[in-house]
Scaffold this active site. Structure first.
Site, short mmCIF file in Angstrom:
data_model
loop_
_atom_site.label_atom_id
_atom_site.label_comp_id
_atom_site.label_asym_id
_atom_site.label_seq_id
_atom_site.Cartn_x
_atom_site.Cartn_y
_atom_site.Cartn_z
N ASP A 1 61.56 27.63 55.89
CA ASP A 1 61.61 26.50 54.95
C ASP A 1 63.02 26.31 54.38
OD1 ASP A 1 60.46 24.32 53.73
OD2 ASP A 1 59.29 25.42 52.27
N GLU B 1 50.76 21.98 50.79
CA GLU B 1 51.62 23.04 50.25
C GLU B 1 51.18 23.25 48.79
OE1 GLU B 1 55.76 21.92 49.94
OE2 GLU B 1 56.44 23.99 49.62
N1 ADE Z 1 62.20 19.95 50.90
C1 ADE Z 1 62.82 21.12 51.01
N2 ADE Z 1 61.95 22.13 50.88
C2 ADE Z 1 60.74 21.57 50.69
C3 ADE Z 1 59.45 22.08 50.49
N3 ADE Z 1 59.19 23.40 50.46
N4 ADE Z 1 58.43 21.20 50.31
C4 ADE Z 1 58.68 19.88 50.32
N5 ADE Z 1 59.87 19.35 50.50
C5 ADE Z 1 60.90 20.18 50.70
ZN ZN Z 2 59.63 22.28 54.04
#
Ligand code: ADE
Ligand code: ZN
Length: 363
Positions: free
Chosen positions: A301, A223
């Site tokens: 998400d 990410e």
């Molecule tokens: N917890 C909640 N949203 C998240 C994200 N986008 N990346 C990592 N942990 C998370």
């Molecule tokens: Zn997530």
């Protein structure tokens, strides 16, 4: 009907009737009705400002904001860490079983409108048990809401327990022990939280224990972190799915492995935009991943914080990346085939997509 036959039929239908103009409105309508699963959403990130305020008042929790508008105005993020700080602040309003129930029910009600038929809900007990909230309070509220939603609206759901990677691995083991009484209700364990500086390799023993205990695993990787974190998630943690995974494109050999093993990525385009992982939706790697044969899904998400539920994410990608109905339908198919569901359920849901493609909505 075989998939290839459906696509041929669909292409013929598109060229003559409903999709003749192939306008964005038509595609939005198509997305609205498309049966789909959501595989990457954090329950705590679905807390809408109205419920956040209600729970804060009910539980006597002081917040930095006193109106929904003020809360929404605060949702400007520079990166993952700046979001997580607000998300953790929001978690403080959840104290009682009924709070967890209402949060979970609200999400499951909302996504029925998006024609989500199955959702795999992420929950991080460490957000609560570290504040002396009993694990029973958390689990009983969430599971009761999942059961009631199924009974009353038909939506099916599963539960993924997400470990916070900034905490030590021994704390992850404590969570595994704490949720053991509900083992038959937990589908998977995941790894989330701030990514950079907390590589998956720090959790090899924990995820081996999860697999040994019969759980599936999902790992947030790539990410904000590099492709090497995705590789670790695959090679060291043997992840069943990668949450995000965007950075894998930097490592062509890793992409080949993802394709060969058909390891799904649960992409979250609006999250990536709001957390400045990408400069624009047009820059999202979804299309490049599809072109390379990676099995991708589209998810929300933290829908309250990122201003969009799952259909908003499908539509944003459709508009920015020029996805057509065949590609959209394939992404929805992936969402069911990548789900932690028994094979007969997957076949059932895939049949509903086939029926949707050949049914009255398209003809
Ligand atoms: N917890 C909640 N949203 C998240 C994200 N986008 N990346 C990592 N942990 C998370
Ligand atoms: Zn997530």
């Amino acid at each position: 009907m075989k998939r290839a036959e459906i696509f041929i039929l669909l292409a013929a239908v598109m060229s003559t009737t409903f999709y003749h103009e192939d306008s964005m409105n038509d595609l939005d309508t198509f997305i609205d009705g498309l049966p789909k699963a959501e595989l990457h959403m954090h329950l705590e990130g679905s807390l809408e400002p109205s419920l956040l305020l209600t729970l804060a008042r009910r539980n006597g929790v002081e917040l930095a904001w006193d109106s929904e508008d003020a809360i929404r105005a605060a949702y400007e993020f520079d990166n993952l860490q700046s979001f997580l700080e607000l998300y953790w602040a929001g978690c403080r309003v959840l104290r009682h079983e009924q709070d967890f129930y209402e949060m979970t029910r609200a999400y499951l009600e909302r996504v029925r409108q998006d024609n989500v038929l199955h959702a795999e809900l992420m929950l991080s007990p460490q957000n609560f048990i570290t504040r002396d909230i009993a694990i029973e309070t958390v689990m009983d509220g969430v599971l009761r809401a999942m059961d009631d939603a199924k009974a009353e609206t038909g939506i099916s759901s599963g539960l993924i327990i997400v470990i916070q990677r900034q905490r030590p691995e021994k704390d992850a083991f404590a969570v595994l022990g704490a949720v053991a009484p509900w083992a038959d209700r937990v589908d998977a364990f995941g790894l989330g939280g701030p990514e950079v500086q907390f590589p998956p390799s720090g959790f090899v023993d924990f995820f081996r224990a999860c697999h040994d205990a019969g759980f599936r695993t999902v790992i947030h990787a790539g990410e904000e972190g590099p492709a090497s974190y995705v590789r670790e998630a695959v090679e060291l943690l043997h992840a069943d799915r990668i949450d995000h995974g965007n950075a894998c494109l930097d490592d062509p050999d890793l992409v080949r492995i993802l394709v060969e093993r058909q390891i799904p990525l649960t992409l979250c385009p609006l999250s990536n935009l709001r957390l400045k992982v990408i400069p624009s939706t047009e820059a999202h790697p979804l299309r490049r991943l599809i072109e390379q044969g990676v099995k991708v899904t589209i998810n929300s998400d933290d829908p309250s914080y990122f201003g969009g539920y799952v259909n908003d994410n499908y539509k944003a990608c459709c508009h920015a990346l020029g996805l057509d109905v065949v590609e959209l339908a394939q992404i929805a198919r992936n969402s069911f085939s990548a789900a932690f569901l028994p094979e007969d359920s997957k076949s059932h849901y895939l049949g509903l997509i086939d029926a949707y493609l050949t049914g009255s909505n398209c003809a």
